[in-house]
Scaffold this motif. Sequence first.
Motif, PDB file in Angstrom:
ATOM      1  N   ARG A   1      39.130   1.938  11.005  1.00  0.00           N
ATOM      2  CA  ARG A   1      39.384   1.192  12.234  1.00  0.00           C
ATOM      3  C   ARG A   1      40.319   0.013  11.976  1.00  0.00           C
ATOM      4  O   ARG A   1      40.315  -0.562  10.888  1.00  0.00           O
ATOM      5  CB  ARG A   1      38.068   0.683  12.816  1.00  0.00           C
ATOM      6  N   PRO A   2      41.105  -0.373  12.973  1.00  0.00           N
ATOM      7  CA  PRO A   2      42.008  -1.516  12.782  1.00  0.00           C
ATOM      8  C   PRO A   2      41.315  -2.784  12.311  1.00  0.00           C
ATOM      9  O   PRO A   2      41.882  -3.531  11.503  1.00  0.00           O
ATOM     10  CB  PRO A   2      42.637  -1.695  14.170  1.00  0.00           C
ATOM     11  N   CYS A   3      40.087  -3.040  12.778  1.00  0.00           N
ATOM     12  CA  CYS A   3      39.405  -4.256  12.330  1.00  0.00           C
ATOM     13  C   CYS A   3      39.057  -4.164  10.845  1.00  0.00           C
ATOM     14  O   CYS A   3      39.041  -5.183  10.139  1.00  0.00           O
ATOM     15  CB  CYS A   3      38.170  -4.533  13.174  1.00  0.00           C
ATOM     16  N   TRP A   9      40.963  -2.466   8.663  1.00  0.00           N
ATOM     17  CA  TRP A   9      42.249  -2.648   7.980  1.00  0.00           C
ATOM     18  C   TRP A   9      42.542  -4.134   7.832  1.00  0.00           C
ATOM     19  O   TRP A   9      42.980  -4.594   6.776  1.00  0.00           O
ATOM     20  CB  TRP A   9      43.382  -1.989   8.759  1.00  0.00           C
ATOM     21  N   ARG A  10      42.291  -4.870   8.891  1.00  0.00           N
ATOM     22  CA  ARG A  10      42.542  -6.313   8.864  1.00  0.00           C
ATOM     23  C   ARG A  10      41.681  -6.980   7.794  1.00  0.00           C
ATOM     24  O   ARG A  10      42.132  -7.885   7.074  1.00  0.00           O
ATOM     25  CB  ARG A  10      42.243  -6.916  10.238  1.00  0.00           C
ATOM     26  N   GLU A  44      50.329   1.206   9.519  1.00  0.00           N
ATOM     27  CA  GLU A  44      50.140  -0.238   9.663  1.00  0.00           C
ATOM     28  C   GLU A  44      49.651  -0.869   8.361  1.00  0.00           C
ATOM     29  O   GLU A  44      50.047  -1.981   7.998  1.00  0.00           O
ATOM     30  CB  GLU A  44      49.148  -0.534  10.793  1.00  0.00           C
ATOM     31  N   VAL A  45      48.748  -0.166   7.664  1.00  0.00           N
ATOM     32  CA  VAL A  45      48.225  -0.692   6.403  1.00  0.00           C
ATOM     33  C   VAL A  45      49.309  -0.666   5.336  1.00  0.00           C
ATOM     34  O   VAL A  45      49.495  -1.633   4.579  1.00  0.00           O
ATOM     35  CB  VAL A  45      46.993   0.117   5.964  1.00  0.00           C
TER      36      VAL A  45
END
Length: 322
Positions: free
Chosen positions: A114-116, A118-119, A151-152
């Motif tokens: 999930r994007p969260c 990845w962050r 994105e990562v």
Amino acid sequence: MPAPRSHGTVSPVRPHAAAVVGSDEELLAAALPFLEAGLAAGDLTVLACPPEAAALIRSGLGARAGAVEDHPRIALLDTRAPDALTVTRRLLDRARSSSSGWARVVGQVQFGSRPCDWREGERYEAAANILLADQPLAALCLYDTRVLPPEVVDNAAATHPEVVVGGRRQPSPGFGDPAEFLRLLPVPREPFEDGAPVLAVADAVSLADLRHRLGAALAAHVPDRDLADDLHLAVSEVAANAFRHGRPPVSARLWVGTGHLVCEIGDHGSGYTDPVAGFQPAHGPDLARGGMGLWLARKLFDHVDLMAGNGGLTVRLSTRVG
């Protein structure tokens, strides 16, 4: 940066580099020379990779693989950042008695789906540049385009001072101040935060009362009793920090969605300005000195954000609960 080596046969390297790979051949071309150099220098040499990548690299090393240890948690595999840093520091303690005095790690990045998540992985990579800058540690992070979202991969250059391109290390054109990178990380909202919180306290009368109300709300909405207790410990520590170091009023809100919850605790103090607060105990490994509130929160919640503004400090804690 760490001091130059006093032992070994290989020149020192900068401690944190990323290599973007897209095949087994590229992965081995990046990892093997780095590991072989560490073995030749007498470094404590470590793989922090999922089993498949570790097996591939060990096959490439052949007989030399027996001298390489496995510590996948360093790369956030099935763990959170404070525990990964604890493992790293224990390795560094051991490395100081090696022939070179250095530790050398190859890790394959896998930050979740999930994007969260990845962050959070990017936060860990950036924070490591600050927390481990003075340590005798060389790390190569493998970013495999076959398993990572673009994105990562794109952010690898922003969180590593060096990148490996065509087998050669070079300064990363996208790298900047890690503290600024951490401060600018976005704080995503969960859709259920648009609804009414299951608990809303605008001005807590006391720490004991707020702890009780948070505990009752968590017990009512987190079916796993052990998990509810862990989360209660974390939010209680954050609330204690608000009363101890902030200014009233101290507030709290708790939202619960399907398999996820968010808790925000705020006060009107000046707030923290340290972008790596909570990645390790505030007073070092002697836990008897305290300073464990944010550290426990990062150990027990998936995501912890310190949001400072003119109105004070809000600590946002978010985690999966199912």
